[in-house]
Design an enzyme around this catalytic site. Structure first.
Site, mmCIF file in Angstrom:
data_model
loop_
_atom_site.group_PDB
_atom_site.id
_atom_site.type_symbol
_atom_site.label_atom_id
_atom_site.label_comp_id
_atom_site.label_asym_id
_atom_site.label_seq_id
_atom_site.Cartn_x
_atom_site.Cartn_y
_atom_site.Cartn_z
ATOM 1 N N TYR A 214 0.818 -1.217 0.000
ATOM 2 C CA TYR A 214 0.000 0.000 0.000
ATOM 3 C C TYR A 214 0.851 1.267 0.000
ATOM 4 O O TYR A 214 0.695 2.128 0.857
ATOM 5 C CB TYR A 214 -0.941 -0.008 1.221
ATOM 6 N N TYR B 192 -11.647 -8.073 7.027
ATOM 7 C CA TYR B 192 -10.539 -8.072 6.056
ATOM 8 C C TYR B 192 -10.229 -9.512 5.682
ATOM 9 O O TYR B 192 -10.035 -10.366 6.561
ATOM 10 C CB TYR B 192 -9.283 -7.396 6.625
ATOM 11 N N ASP C 251 -12.189 -17.527 8.483
ATOM 12 C CA ASP C 251 -10.884 -17.038 8.034
ATOM 13 C C ASP C 251 -10.009 -16.835 9.275
ATOM 14 O O ASP C 251 -10.090 -15.819 9.951
ATOM 15 C CB ASP C 251 -11.071 -15.736 7.255
ATOM 16 N N LYS D 181 -0.495 -16.944 7.464
ATOM 17 C CA LYS D 181 0.376 -16.146 8.325
ATOM 18 C C LYS D 181 1.336 -16.946 9.217
ATOM 19 O O LYS D 181 2.460 -17.156 8.830
ATOM 20 C CB LYS D 181 -0.465 -15.144 9.106
HETATM 21 C C1 LIG Z 1 -3.546 -11.272 6.207
HETATM 22 C C2 LIG Z 1 -4.918 -11.785 6.048
HETATM 23 C C3 LIG Z 1 -5.387 -12.294 4.813
HETATM 24 C C4 LIG Z 1 -4.554 -12.259 3.558
HETATM 25 O O1 LIG Z 1 -3.394 -13.027 3.623
HETATM 26 P P1 LIG Z 1 -2.168 -12.720 2.627
HETATM 27 O O2 LIG Z 1 -1.180 -13.783 2.958
HETATM 28 O O3 LIG Z 1 -1.701 -11.341 2.921
HETATM 29 O O4 LIG Z 1 -2.705 -12.839 1.239
HETATM 30 C C5 LIG Z 1 -6.670 -12.786 4.774
HETATM 31 N N1 LIG Z 1 -7.460 -12.810 5.866
HETATM 32 C C6 LIG Z 1 -7.044 -12.349 7.063
HETATM 33 C C7 LIG Z 1 -7.944 -12.431 8.242
HETATM 34 C C8 LIG Z 1 -5.765 -11.807 7.190
HETATM 35 O O5 LIG Z 1 -5.368 -11.320 8.371
#
Ligand SMILES: *Cc1c(COP(=O)(O)O)cnc(C)c1O
Length: 429
Positions: A19, A147, A248, A277
């Protein structure tokens, strides 16, 4: 000093960072190396890391066991295609994921990043309903302030405002949005808090494939902690209205929220789970999407006869080998008491921030500490101040937050929290 000013100016002129602007490039901290909870800059200064490189470095940098796992694997095979080929690192990693994740999730898709794992989850949900003869069920329901990543499918379920949907309005899939839960973590459930969800499922259920949520902790969209009771009821509503639940846990997975998975706070299993992550302990990119046998088999019995996705670097052996070692480390250590201790200390050490006039609220859950301000901070102004104080913290908007590596000791955490409070106190002057 290994990085030259010529290199830094090349960076400014040619390289996009997350960004970032190409007209007004942000200043960069040149990193030389990192070890434990410390990032070492090119000029020799050391910063205590409050970010764990965006939730991922749970065991600290330059970990001897993770290094050894990477070395051992690179001498065998760094990468080989996953189509028609399999290998032990992927098999053992998927075995661990099936064992440790909430019950019933035992079909694993290895993806190359969090965003891709969300794309995969959305495609699984849509292919599932297609195979069940309901191709009209192709939209998602998502929470405001959520997100889920930066690719188009993932973007379509991110918060429409902070996700800048109007910029991509002609391209993004139209999804349904409901407000984030009002019931906060640790507070009583507010009756009626699931009404918006139920109403949406009732009215639009015939076109909805899945509800996607970040369970318990909304991360990049607001660092907001909500009630497990909400998640429990959302699970029941999804079942009742024939809608899949996608959790997620890319940010929350592997202990960050105080449970191994945030879904465990509510004792629920989603139909589809996204992980990323911290999966490799922050060493390299790897993600996974897990689902149930029923969904896996239904998709496979559908028109396509298979699940329609297969990245070039799927199941990368090097990433799988490091992930295996990272999960072994996590489970061997008493991560639960490490994270509990971090939660207690974050609450205690960030509490004085609440007395500052610029601060709206201070909160902590698991190994996540948040100071929410009344007004957005200027990153360009505040970032160098944190570096001068010897800490690495990267706020966004009104949120100054930390999610340290689990191994951070009391002294470093105190220094980190005090530095943040000192810098914020200057804003008050
Ligand atoms: C960081 C994140 C993503 C995206 O993961 P990337 O490896 O950056 O593509 C999706 N969902 C959540 C909740 C996240 O924290």
């Amino acid at each position: 000093m290994s990085i030259t000013s010529e290199q830094l100016s090349f960076d400014q002129q040619h390289i996009w960072h997350p960004y970032s602007s190409m007209i007004n490039p942000p200043p960069m901290a040149p990193v030389e190396s990192a070890s434990g909870v410390r990032i070492r800059l090119a000029d020799g200064r050391e910063l205590i890391d409050g970010m764990a490189s965006w939730w991922s470095v749970i065991h600290g940098y330059n970990h001897p066991r993770l290094n050894a796992a990477a070395h051992a694997q690179i001498d065998k095979v760094a990468h080989v295609m996953f189509g028609g080929i399999t290998h032990e690192p992927a098999i053992e990693l998927c075995r661990k994921l099936v064992q440790m994740t909430p019950q019933g999730l035992d079909r694993v898709f290895l993806a190359d990043s969090g965003s891709v794992s969300v794309e995969v989850a959305m495609k699984m949900a849509i292919q599932y309903w297609h195979a069940r003869g309901k191709p009209g069920k192709h939209r998602l329901v998502s929470l405001r302030n959520g997100y889920h990543g930066d690719t188009f499918g993932a973007m379509s379920v991110c918060d429409p405002v902070t996700g800048m949907h109007e910029l991509f309005s002609g391209v993004l899939a139209k999804q349904h949005f409901i407000p984030r839960p009002k019931s906060r973590f640790g507070e009583p459930f507010i009756e009626g808090d699931c009404d918006a969800l139920e109403h949406t499922l009732q009215t639009h259920g015939q076109e909805i494939a899945a509800l996607i949520v970040e369970p318990i902790v909304q991360g990049a969209g607001g660092m907001y902690f909500y009630s497990p009771e909400w998640l429990k009821r959302a699970r029941e509503l999804c079942t009742q209205y024939d809608v899949l639940l996608i959790a997620d846990e890319i940010a929350t997975g592997f202990g960050r929220s105080g449970k191994l998975f945030a879904c465990d706070h509510a004792g629920i299993s989603p139909d589809i789970l996204c992980l990323g992550k911290a999966l490799t302990g922050g060493y390299m990119t790897l993600a996974a999407t897990l689902t149930t046998a029923h969904i896996g088999e239904t998709i496979s019995a559908g028109g396509a006869g298979c699940f329609m996705h297969g990245p070039t670097f799927m199941g990368n052996p090097l990433a799988c080998a490091v992930a295996n070692e990272s999960l072994a480390l996590l489970l061997e250590r008493d991560w639960q008491s490490e994270v509990n201790t971090l939660e207690r200390r974050l609450k205690e050490k960030l509490a004085p921030a609440a007395n500052l006039a610029c601060v709206n609220e201070v909160r902590a859950l698991g190994a996540i500490g948040v100071i929410e301000l009344h007004e957005p901070v200027s990153l360009a102004q505040i970032q160098p101040r944190f570096v001068e104080q010897g800490v690495w913290v990267r706020p966004f908007g009104k949120l100054v937050y930390i999610m340290p590596p689990y191994i951070m000791g009391e002294e470093d955490l105190t220094q980190l929290c005090n530095a943040i409070i000192n810098v914020l106190a200057e804003l008050n002057e």
